[in-house]
Design a protein around this motif. Structure first.
Motif, mmCIF file in Angstrom:
data_model
loop_
_atom_site.group_PDB
_atom_site.id
_atom_site.type_symbol
_atom_site.label_atom_id
_atom_site.label_comp_id
_atom_site.label_asym_id
_atom_site.label_seq_id
_atom_site.Cartn_x
_atom_site.Cartn_y
_atom_site.Cartn_z
ATOM 1 N N ARG A 283 -2.599 -43.590 7.278
ATOM 2 C CA ARG A 283 -1.570 -43.168 8.225
ATOM 3 C C ARG A 283 -0.484 -42.357 7.508
ATOM 4 O O ARG A 283 0.045 -41.383 8.059
ATOM 5 N N TRP A 284 -0.154 -42.774 6.300
ATOM 6 C CA TRP A 284 0.847 -42.042 5.504
ATOM 7 C C TRP A 284 0.334 -40.641 5.174
ATOM 8 O O TRP A 284 1.103 -39.664 5.255
ATOM 9 N N PHE A 285 -0.942 -40.522 4.843
ATOM 10 C CA PHE A 285 -1.532 -39.212 4.581
ATOM 11 C C PHE A 285 -1.381 -38.296 5.798
ATOM 12 O O PHE A 285 -0.959 -37.135 5.683
ATOM 13 N N LEU A 286 -1.726 -38.798 6.976
ATOM 14 C CA LEU A 286 -1.656 -37.984 8.189
ATOM 15 C C LEU A 286 -0.219 -37.572 8.499
ATOM 16 O O LEU A 286 0.033 -36.445 8.932
ATOM 17 N N ALA A 287 0.724 -38.489 8.273
ATOM 18 C CA ALA A 287 2.125 -38.174 8.545
ATOM 19 C C ALA A 287 2.678 -37.142 7.576
ATOM 20 O O ALA A 287 3.669 -36.467 7.890
ATOM 21 N N HIS A 288 2.056 -36.999 6.414
ATOM 22 C CA HIS A 288 2.540 -36.054 5.400
ATOM 23 C C HIS A 288 1.635 -34.830 5.279
ATOM 24 O O HIS A 288 1.619 -34.163 4.237
ATOM 25 N N GLY A 289 0.866 -34.543 6.345
ATOM 26 C CA GLY A 289 0.063 -33.326 6.364
ATOM 27 C C GLY A 289 -1.110 -33.328 5.429
ATOM 28 O O GLY A 289 -1.572 -32.271 4.995
ATOM 29 N N LEU A 290 -1.641 -34.509 5.107
ATOM 30 C CA LEU A 290 -2.756 -34.624 4.168
ATOM 31 C C LEU A 290 -4.000 -35.124 4.903
ATOM 32 O O LEU A 290 -4.604 -36.134 4.543
ATOM 33 N N SER A 291 -4.394 -34.398 5.927
ATOM 34 C CA SER A 291 -5.508 -34.818 6.772
ATOM 35 C C SER A 291 -6.784 -35.037 5.970
ATOM 36 O O SER A 291 -7.502 -36.035 6.169
ATOM 37 N N TYR A 292 -7.077 -34.110 5.070
ATOM 38 C CA TYR A 292 -8.350 -34.167 4.361
ATOM 39 C C TYR A 292 -8.356 -35.181 3.223
ATOM 40 O O TYR A 292 -9.366 -35.335 2.530
ATOM 41 N N PHE A 293 -7.254 -35.887 3.019
ATOM 42 C CA PHE A 293 -7.249 -37.005 2.093
ATOM 43 C C PHE A 293 -7.844 -38.251 2.746
ATOM 44 O O PHE A 293 -8.169 -39.219 2.050
ATOM 45 N N VAL A 294 -7.984 -38.228 4.069
ATOM 46 C CA VAL A 294 -8.574 -39.336 4.816
ATOM 47 C C VAL A 294 -10.070 -39.073 4.955
ATOM 48 O O VAL A 294 -10.459 -38.032 5.507
ATOM 49 N N PRO A 295 -10.941 -39.962 4.487
ATOM 50 C CA PRO A 295 -12.382 -39.691 4.498
ATOM 51 C C PRO A 295 -12.930 -39.323 5.871
ATOM 52 O O PRO A 295 -13.750 -38.406 5.989
ATOM 53 N N ALA A 296 -12.495 -40.010 6.933
ATOM 54 C CA ALA A 296 -13.020 -39.717 8.268
ATOM 55 C C ALA A 296 -12.628 -38.315 8.720
ATOM 56 O O ALA A 296 -13.443 -37.580 9.296
ATOM 57 N N GLU A 297 -11.379 -37.916 8.457
ATOM 58 C CA GLU A 297 -10.930 -36.581 8.839
ATOM 59 C C GLU A 297 -11.649 -35.511 8.012
ATOM 60 O O GLU A 297 -12.012 -34.453 8.538
ATOM 61 N N ARG A 298 -11.876 -35.808 6.749
ATOM 62 C CA ARG A 298 -12.573 -34.862 5.880
ATOM 63 C C ARG A 298 -14.023 -34.682 6.324
ATOM 64 O O ARG A 298 -14.554 -33.560 6.343
ATOM 65 N N ALA A 299 -14.666 -35.771 6.706
ATOM 66 C CA ALA A 299 -16.051 -35.690 7.175
ATOM 67 C C ALA A 299 -16.147 -34.903 8.478
ATOM 68 O O ALA A 299 -17.079 -34.108 8.678
ATOM 69 N N ALA A 300 -15.179 -35.088 9.386
ATOM 70 C CA ALA A 300 -15.185 -34.353 10.654
ATOM 71 C C ALA A 300 -14.994 -32.857 10.409
ATOM 72 O O ALA A 300 -15.647 -32.020 11.052
#
Length: 345
Positions: A16-33
């Motif tokens: 959640r912290w990654f998403l709030a700080h503009g780091l979408s692709y640091f989240v495995p699910a977002e990176r896979a999508a």
């Protein structure tokens, strides 16, 4: 008897912290999508649709307006809008754009100071060109579609400059990572306690996970690029408004007629002192000002330091939190698979 609150999951909190700080692709699910959205079976149909629609609209507008430059101007504009739409939806890049805008707004005092250092020489250069008959004659002879095409092309050149320089800044952020770096980067984040625990474990080398590659590296580059572009657009608008005000004060109608070679000038509705020719030359020179600022931020050490001082802490924190997050994930994966699971790539 009231239920005890469930302990927070540091992994989920960090995502959640990654998403709030503009780091979408640091989240495995977002990176896979995002990786799936770039596969040909998803990308090719969308690309063909965009090409067909863009070609049809651009050609139709060029035919109706009888301006050859209208077609490429529309093509580039629609292509840019399509890329932004696909990136913000299918590629899950909306948090990156949101963070870049928010980070720019919260850094206005520093950005104003940077702009104030660049504007004096810039305005001197622009004013010299502004009070010049050739600039007025050239701008007046070009349709608005050509002026917009010039703005897009100059911004495109600036983006190329940034894409050459920004990867070096990102690579510099993950060099020489040690425990002190990780402790400083994770302070006040969901990974703070995890970092302290992993630092006390001699069998875990958290710093070895600090190298940022692939989608995550491009995540940081895109975030920096967007922050820079927001600054440039703000500078272009400021110079454009300045030239409009300056020109409406000193440029008499007869002078404009002499310099443009026209028989009469056209005025903007509700702004009797602002002519269409003044708008054209102001837009042309303001777009050059944006390119000047981009090149200065890339090549001039003073401007570069001022700009990157705004985002250096964000870069280091992103690299540090990601390293601890990956170390935690790898440790959990090894524990669940008997220590034989390879690292995630």
């Amino acid at each position: 008897m009231p239920r005890r609150p469930r302990p927070a999951d540091p992994r989920r909190e960090t995502e959640r912290w990654f998403l709030a700080h503009g780091l979408s692709y640091f989240v495995p699910a977002e990176r896979a999508a995002a990786r799936a959205a770039l596969r040909p079976r998803h990308l090719v149909p969308v690309g063909l649709l965009v090409v067909v629609v863009t070609a049809a609209l651009g050609g139709a507008l060029g035919w109706v307006s009888q301006q050859v430059s209208a077609a490429p101007a529309v093509w580039l504009t629609l292509l840019l809008l399509a890329v932004l739409w696909y990136a913000s939806t299918a590629l899950h890049a909306r948090p990156i754009l949101t963070f870049a805008l928010r980070r720019t707004v919260t850094s206005v005092p520093l950005l104003v100071g940077t702009a104030m250092r660049a504007l004096p020489l810039l305005l001197l250069f622009v004013a010299f060109l502004f009070i010049n008959a050739e600039a007025w004659e050239m701008s007046a002879s070009l349709p608005f579609a050509t002026h917009w095409l010039v703005v897009l092309l100059l911004l495109g050149v600036g983006v190329v400059f940034q894409l050459i320089r920004l990867p070096e800044e990102v690579d510099r952020a993950d060099d020489a990572v040690d425990e002190a770096f990780l402790e400083r980067a994770c302070r006040g984040t969901p990974m703070q306690a995890t970092q302290a625990r992993l630092a006390a474990d001699p069998g875990v080398d958290t710093a070895s996970y600090a190298r940022v590659t692939g989608f995550e590296r491009w995540n940081l580059i895109i975030a920096l690029l967007l922050i820079q572009l927001v600054q440039v657009v703000a500078l272009i608008v400021a110079v454009f408004i300045f030239l409009l005000v300056f020109g409406s004060i000193i440029m008499q109608q007869q002078t404009q007629l002499n310099w443009t070679g026209l028989e009469q000038t056209r005025h903007v509705p509700y702004l009797g002192s602002v002519s269409v020719e003044l708008v054209k030359v102001s837009l042309f020179l303001a777009s050059f000002s944006g390119l000047y600022f981009i090149v200065s931020a890339v090549t001039d050490d003073t401007y570069r330091h001022q700009f990157f001082s705004v985002v250096t802490d964000e870069l280091e924190r992103a690299v540090g939190v990601r390293a601890v997050y990956r170390a935690l994930r790898e440790g959990e994966r090894r524990d669940s698979h008997g220590g034989e699971e390879p690292r995630e790539h």
